[in-house]
Design a protein around this motif. Structure first.
Motif, mmCIF file in Angstrom:
data_model
loop_
_atom_site.group_PDB
_atom_site.id
_atom_site.type_symbol
_atom_site.label_atom_id
_atom_site.label_comp_id
_atom_site.label_asym_id
_atom_site.label_seq_id
_atom_site.Cartn_x
_atom_site.Cartn_y
_atom_site.Cartn_z
ATOM 1 N N ALA A 64 41.558 -34.315 69.772
ATOM 2 C CA ALA A 64 42.852 -33.996 70.560
ATOM 3 C C ALA A 64 42.991 -32.602 70.966
ATOM 4 O O ALA A 64 43.695 -32.235 71.634
ATOM 5 C CB ALA A 64 43.993 -34.456 69.946
ATOM 6 N N GLY A 65 42.444 -31.903 70.143
ATOM 7 C CA GLY A 65 42.515 -30.382 70.323
ATOM 8 C C GLY A 65 41.871 -29.447 69.007
ATOM 9 O O GLY A 65 41.933 -30.024 67.990
ATOM 10 N N ILE A 66 41.765 -28.212 69.303
ATOM 11 C CA ILE A 66 41.520 -27.541 68.099
ATOM 12 C C ILE A 66 42.150 -26.212 68.017
ATOM 13 O O ILE A 66 42.898 -25.940 69.357
ATOM 14 C CB ILE A 66 39.831 -27.183 68.241
ATOM 15 C CG1 ILE A 66 39.643 -26.143 69.498
ATOM 16 C CG2 ILE A 66 38.863 -28.316 68.132
ATOM 17 C CD1 ILE A 66 38.122 -25.784 69.545
ATOM 18 N N GLY A 67 42.390 -25.453 67.006
ATOM 19 C CA GLY A 67 43.017 -24.283 67.105
ATOM 20 C C GLY A 67 42.519 -23.190 65.929
ATOM 21 O O GLY A 67 41.807 -23.865 64.854
ATOM 22 N N GLY A 68 42.910 -22.108 65.740
ATOM 23 C CA GLY A 68 42.451 -21.355 64.723
ATOM 24 C C GLY A 68 43.406 -20.115 64.776
ATOM 25 O O GLY A 68 43.791 -19.536 65.655
ATOM 26 N N VAL B 167 34.722 -26.177 64.552
ATOM 27 C CA VAL B 167 35.546 -27.021 65.128
ATOM 28 C C VAL B 167 35.555 -27.263 66.547
ATOM 29 O O VAL B 167 35.228 -26.368 67.266
ATOM 30 C CB VAL B 167 37.112 -26.652 64.663
ATOM 31 C CG1 VAL B 167 37.535 -26.662 63.120
ATOM 32 C CG2 VAL B 167 37.303 -25.262 65.132
ATOM 33 N N TRP B 168 35.582 -28.482 67.003
ATOM 34 C CA TRP B 168 35.259 -28.418 68.478
ATOM 35 C C TRP B 168 36.280 -29.873 69.005
ATOM 36 O O TRP B 168 36.636 -30.633 68.245
ATOM 37 C CB TRP B 168 34.029 -29.031 68.597
ATOM 38 C CG TRP B 168 33.384 -30.111 68.165
ATOM 39 C CD1 TRP B 168 33.409 -31.025 67.067
ATOM 40 C CD2 TRP B 168 32.850 -31.264 69.194
ATOM 41 N NE1 TRP B 168 33.106 -32.323 67.117
ATOM 42 C CE2 TRP B 168 32.497 -32.394 68.331
ATOM 43 C CE3 TRP B 168 32.436 -31.409 70.431
ATOM 44 C CZ2 TRP B 168 31.785 -33.585 68.881
ATOM 45 C CZ3 TRP B 168 31.773 -32.308 70.977
ATOM 46 C CH2 TRP B 168 31.588 -33.466 70.187
ATOM 47 N N ASP B 169 36.309 -29.866 70.228
ATOM 48 C CA ASP B 169 37.156 -30.947 70.968
ATOM 49 C C ASP B 169 36.006 -30.983 72.282
ATOM 50 O O ASP B 169 35.726 -30.423 73.131
ATOM 51 C CB ASP B 169 38.407 -30.028 71.464
ATOM 52 C CG ASP B 169 38.989 -30.811 72.505
ATOM 53 O OD1 ASP B 169 38.997 -32.115 72.453
ATOM 54 O OD2 ASP B 169 39.880 -30.418 73.451
ATOM 55 N N GLY B 170 35.987 -32.378 72.296
ATOM 56 C CA GLY B 170 35.078 -32.926 73.529
ATOM 57 C C GLY B 170 34.199 -33.914 73.313
ATOM 58 O O GLY B 170 34.244 -34.745 72.209
ATOM 59 N N THR B 171 33.155 -34.043 74.137
ATOM 60 C CA THR B 171 32.128 -35.155 74.198
ATOM 61 C C THR B 171 30.607 -34.335 74.263
ATOM 62 O O THR B 171 30.361 -33.515 75.085
ATOM 63 C CB THR B 171 32.311 -36.185 75.201
ATOM 64 O OG1 THR B 171 33.481 -36.643 75.136
ATOM 65 C CG2 THR B 171 31.224 -37.375 75.161
ATOM 66 N N LEU B 172 29.806 -34.886 73.383
ATOM 67 C CA LEU B 172 28.345 -34.394 73.600
ATOM 68 C C LEU B 172 27.369 -35.549 73.760
ATOM 69 O O LEU B 172 27.332 -36.362 73.147
ATOM 70 C CB LEU B 172 28.029 -33.701 72.266
ATOM 71 C CG LEU B 172 26.593 -32.825 72.058
ATOM 72 C CD1 LEU B 172 26.745 -31.689 73.221
ATOM 73 C CD2 LEU B 172 26.062 -32.488 70.845
ATOM 74 N N TRP B 173 26.930 -35.508 75.205
ATOM 75 C CA TRP B 173 26.362 -36.374 75.850
ATOM 76 C C TRP B 173 24.859 -36.560 75.346
ATOM 77 O O TRP B 173 24.072 -37.543 75.080
ATOM 78 C CB TRP B 173 26.227 -36.526 77.222
ATOM 79 C CG TRP B 173 27.467 -36.599 77.844
ATOM 80 C CD1 TRP B 173 28.666 -37.385 77.419
ATOM 81 C CD2 TRP B 173 28.067 -36.012 79.139
ATOM 82 N NE1 TRP B 173 29.767 -37.377 78.209
ATOM 83 C CE2 TRP B 173 29.186 -36.595 79.240
ATOM 84 C CE3 TRP B 173 27.596 -35.122 79.902
ATOM 85 C CZ2 TRP B 173 30.199 -35.995 80.285
ATOM 86 C CZ3 TRP B 173 28.328 -34.669 80.966
ATOM 87 C CH2 TRP B 173 29.652 -35.083 81.124
ATOM 88 N N ASN B 174 24.149 -35.272 74.649
ATOM 89 C CA ASN B 174 22.854 -35.434 74.512
ATOM 90 C C ASN B 174 22.509 -35.039 73.073
ATOM 91 O O ASN B 174 21.593 -34.351 72.397
ATOM 92 C CB ASN B 174 21.978 -34.335 75.023
ATOM 93 C CG ASN B 174 22.527 -32.995 75.079
ATOM 94 O OD1 ASN B 174 23.768 -32.662 74.690
ATOM 95 N ND2 ASN B 174 21.587 -31.899 75.261
ATOM 96 N N ALA B 175 23.602 -35.718 72.142
ATOM 97 C CA ALA B 175 23.451 -35.520 70.789
ATOM 98 C C ALA B 175 22.072 -36.096 70.164
ATOM 99 O O ALA B 175 21.327 -35.289 69.223
ATOM 100 C CB ALA B 175 24.649 -36.304 70.147
ATOM 101 N N ASP B 176 21.643 -37.147 70.584
ATOM 102 C CA ASP B 176 20.492 -37.548 70.119
ATOM 103 C C ASP B 176 19.422 -36.832 70.318
ATOM 104 O O ASP B 176 18.607 -36.729 69.543
ATOM 105 C CB ASP B 176 20.169 -39.029 70.477
ATOM 106 C CG ASP B 176 21.379 -39.915 70.252
ATOM 107 O OD1 ASP B 176 21.935 -39.721 68.947
ATOM 108 O OD2 ASP B 176 21.484 -41.201 70.715
ATOM 109 N N GLU B 177 19.108 -36.427 71.629
ATOM 110 C CA GLU B 177 17.902 -35.595 72.092
ATOM 111 C C GLU B 177 18.049 -34.330 71.370
ATOM 112 O O GLU B 177 16.987 -33.661 70.657
ATOM 113 C CB GLU B 177 18.092 -35.096 73.645
ATOM 114 C CG GLU B 177 18.264 -36.315 74.455
ATOM 115 C CD GLU B 177 18.508 -36.009 75.795
ATOM 116 O OE1 GLU B 177 18.318 -34.782 76.365
ATOM 117 O OE2 GLU B 177 18.941 -36.811 76.609
#
Length: 302
Positions: A4-8, A74-84
């Protein structure tokens, strides 16, 4: 994993970060959904990571993101090439304790440093804290699909996925940027540069990362739509086909069903024709139809 989001917050004067400010950040970022915010606070730095859903592997979840030694992300999103990326890092001798993306991000940063950002395929915003060198690095995906804002002052640096979260924790940052506001009212596009509608809040540019260390800030562009290495013309067609197949594969390999929006244009035609040669699954086609405006009817392309 959907965030949903990140902050610091980094207290540059060395004092302890107020827990109350981190809780306000967490509450503001979690408000649009029924998720929860995880808070990590250690002396002068504190981070918030909000999830729409709980982590798939609860036993490796750590408060406020994922950590390995002095490194934290900390991160927000989607990583499509995680397996690679996992396979590539395993080939370099890295061992993984869990399947969560956070560990892949940290391992990538350990091996490549900021050079890891061009390797990430997806939409994301992220922040790495290196406790050894007291260095904070925040970065945004190449096309800027995930927002990332920050406000800097001599004694404080704060970042968040939304300007509203910064306002909630630090109301003094609500001061209007009249130059940006006037430019917008004259027809300019908001969000086109680093400036925002607020005087002291900046946006991390798409395809860039920002390093904060020893009281200095430096922004570096790691990707540009203007292109990079040229591909010889004789290999251009196959290079294009390979990129299209890779992109389609990442989006469909774990899907039980999928649809293609057909408009008769070049992009949807390329996607549909390529997908037809890659899968035996039934492909659903969707198009726009306007009964009152037949000249805009695209249903025949299905």
């Amino acid at each position: 994993m959907t965030m949903a989001g990140i902050g610091g917050i980094w207290n540059l004067s060395g004092g302890t970060v107020p827990r109350a400010a981190l809780e306000i950040l967490s509450e503001s970022l979690s408000r649009p959904c029924s998720g929860r915010g995880e808070i990590f606070c250690r002396k002068s730095v504190g981070f918030v990571q909000c999830r729409r859903f709980p982590p798939a592997v609860s036993e490796v979840a750590q408060e406020g993101g994922c950590a390995r030694g002095p490194l934290r992300v900390v991160w927000d999103g989607t990583l499509w090439n995680a397996d690679e990326l996992r396979d590539e890092l395993t080939g370099k001798g890295m061992r993984f304790r869990s399947p969560v993306p956070e560990e892949i991000l940290i391992r990538s940063y350990e091996v490549w440093g900021p050079a890891c950002f061009p390797r990430f395929r997806g939409v994301w915003a992220m922040a790495f804290w290196d406790g050894r060198s007291e260095r904070l690095t925040i970065a945004r995906d190449p096309l800027g699909m995930r927002s990332l804002f920050y406000a800097a002052s001599p004694d404080r640096f704060v970042f968040a996925s939304e300007t509203g979260a910064i306002h909630a924790a630090f109301p003094e940052e609500r001061q209007v940027n009249h130059r940006e506001l006037c430019w917008f009212l004259e027809g300019g596009s908001p969000g086109a540069g680093e400036e925002t509608f607020f005087r002291n809040i900046r946006s991390v540019p798409p395809g860039s990362f920002l390093v904060i260390q020893s009281g200095k800030r430096e922004t570096t562009e790691y990707w540009s739509p203007l292109g990079g290495e040229e591909i010889p013309r004789e290999g251009l067609n196959e290079a294009f086909r390979t990129l299209v197949r890779q992109a389609i594969s990442r989006q469909t390999e774990k899907s039980r069903s999928f649809s293609v929006l057909t408009s008769g244009g070049l992009d949807s035609t390329v996607i549909l024709r390529t997908l037809a040669g890659m899968t035996e699954k039934k492909i659903s086609c969707v198009a726009l139809r306007y009964d009152e405006h037949r000249d805009l009817d695209e249903s025949s392309y299905t």
